[in-house]
Write an enzyme that holds these catalytic residues in place. Structure first.
Site, PDB file in Angstrom:
ATOM      1  CG  LEU A   1       9.160 -56.459 -31.035  1.00 45.39           C
ATOM      2  CD1 LEU A   1       9.387 -55.397 -32.108  1.00 45.39           C
ATOM      3  CD2 LEU A   1       7.650 -56.642 -30.806  1.00 45.39           C
ATOM      4  CG  HIS A   2      16.000 -57.288 -29.686  1.00 46.47           C
ATOM      5  ND1 HIS A   2      16.002 -57.740 -30.969  1.00 46.47           N
ATOM      6  CD2 HIS A   2      17.270 -56.896 -29.426  1.00 46.47           C
ATOM      7  CE1 HIS A   2      17.223 -57.650 -31.466  1.00 46.47           C
ATOM      8  NE2 HIS A   2      18.003 -57.136 -30.558  1.00 46.47           N
TER       9      HIS A   2
END
Ligand code: UDP
Length: 359
Positions: free
Chosen positions: A202-203
């Site tokens: 998740l980024h």
């Protein structure tokens, strides 16, 4: 033929690990590697050079942080200086980061031809910094190494067939990396679940920079971890910072970012991939795992079309429902969507003698 290659971010190191090796094996061509410094933490940069035996960068810049404009501007200035010094015959850039755009633009302004690896990808969302970077980079490149037929078609739609450029579908260099390093997978340090866990990354800015989306995703991950399967989350430093700032509680197994060999180990053993990464969507596929993508668009539409990947955006219920339906599902690649691991050798042989047919 002297090629100057610009890299700076984690996925570019992984791609360079196979392309730079192929260039080393190719007679008549030498490579100068410039690391911009965009990713600089030991576990976002050094570990990849060590693990994957990437040649040490000839030039190490130290440019990171600040706004997108500041970072890109500083890179443009410093990379131009390096190019004037090195006088390469060609510049090569990967993907869609600020390092990609700064390298391509610096070269174009010095009339040095640019080869773009991963050309032609589009999300059709101009609010993504990556989309801006890739469109502008394609515009100033004369060799467009596309990873898929969809990417070639995107360029044709934009009129590239009428330009004096080469568009070549060489396949995806990330499949080369996945195949090359698959046998060397390494267990991450510390306690990790044996198998069946949900590997999550998740980024993407559209998720981390929007508190509503991020909160909704964190809620989904916590519930999935509670009711479906353990969630293992190697957390990107940017996301970690935002999660802490917003005071969000992640009730999943959060670990530090891992090296690529550890990432392969996790990909080989997980029961599902849940991600907003570009590259990880394909890696799920390479290792036969279904993928749920927490974005509204993807550049890798062939994975959606063949049912290997589903797009769910950032809504809690949709993420949980998709995780539930896809956990444990395996996928296959009957159509050889990404070229089968030949991309880097095709790129190296084309760069050394462009008359060779590779596309
Ligand atoms: N990756 C890694 N360690 C991690 C998370 C990701 O080695 O902790 C690898 C992943 O396997 C893939 C690449 O980094 O090869 C993807 O990079 P990222 O998701 O940062 O960027 P994107 O592909 O979205 O541009």
């Amino acid at each position: 033929m002297k090629v100057l290659t610009i890299i700076g971010a984690r996925p570019q190191f992984i791609k360079a690990s196979v392309v730079s090796k192929a260039i080393l094996d190719q007679p008549g061509i030498s490579e100068v590697i410039v690391h911009t410094g965009q990713h600089f933490d030991a576990n976002m940069s050094d570990i990849f050079f060590e693990q994957l035996s990437i040649p040490k960068p000839h030039v190490q810049l130290d440019i990171h942080g600040g706004s997108h404009g500041q970072m890109t501007g500083r890179m443009l200035m410093e990379i131009e200086g390096v190019m004037l010094n090195e006088r390469p015959d060609r510049v090569m850039v990967y993907g869609d980061t600020n390092s990609t755009l700064a390298g391509a633009l610096a070269a174009a302004k010095l009339n040095i031809p640019v080869a773009h690896i991963e050309a032609g990808l589009r999300s059709f969302n101009m609010r993504m910094p990556e989309e801006v970077n890739r469109i502008l980079t394609d515009q100033v490149s004369d060799i467009l190494f596309c990873p898929t037929e969809v990417a070639v078609d995107n360029l044709k739609q934009e009129g590239f067939a009428n330009k004096p450029v080469q568009m070549l579908n060489v396949g995806d260099v990330m499949q080369d990396s996945a195949m090359f390093f698959a046998q060397r997978a390494a267990q991450p340090m510390g306690k990790v679940h044996a198998e069946g866990f949900i590997l999550t990354t998740l980024h993407r800015a559209e998720n981390t920079d929007d508190p509503v989306r991020l909160t909704s995703i964190v809620k989904a991950l916590n519930e999935i971890n509670r009711s479906i399967a353990p969630v293992v989350l190697p957390l990107h430093p940017r996301t970690r910072g935002v999660v802490e700032r917003l005071g969000l509680q992640l009730d999943v197994q959060v670990i530090d970012p891992v090296g690529y060999l550890e990432m392969i180990w996790l990909l080989q053993r997980c029961g599902l991939v849940l991600t907003d990464s570009g590259g990880v969507q394909k890696e799920a596929f390479f290792f036969g795992k279904a993928c749920v993508t927490m974005r509204d668009q993807t550049e890798w539409v062939e994975l959606i079309n063949c049912g290997a990947n589903v797009l769910v955006g950032a809504e809690t219920d949709l993420i949980i429902d998709a995780a539930n339906r896809n956990h444990g599902r395996s996928v296959t690649d009957p159509h050889n969507l990404y070229g089968g691991g030949q991309a880097s050798s095709k790129i190296a042989s084309y760069l050394s003698s462009p008359s060779v047919s590779v596309g």
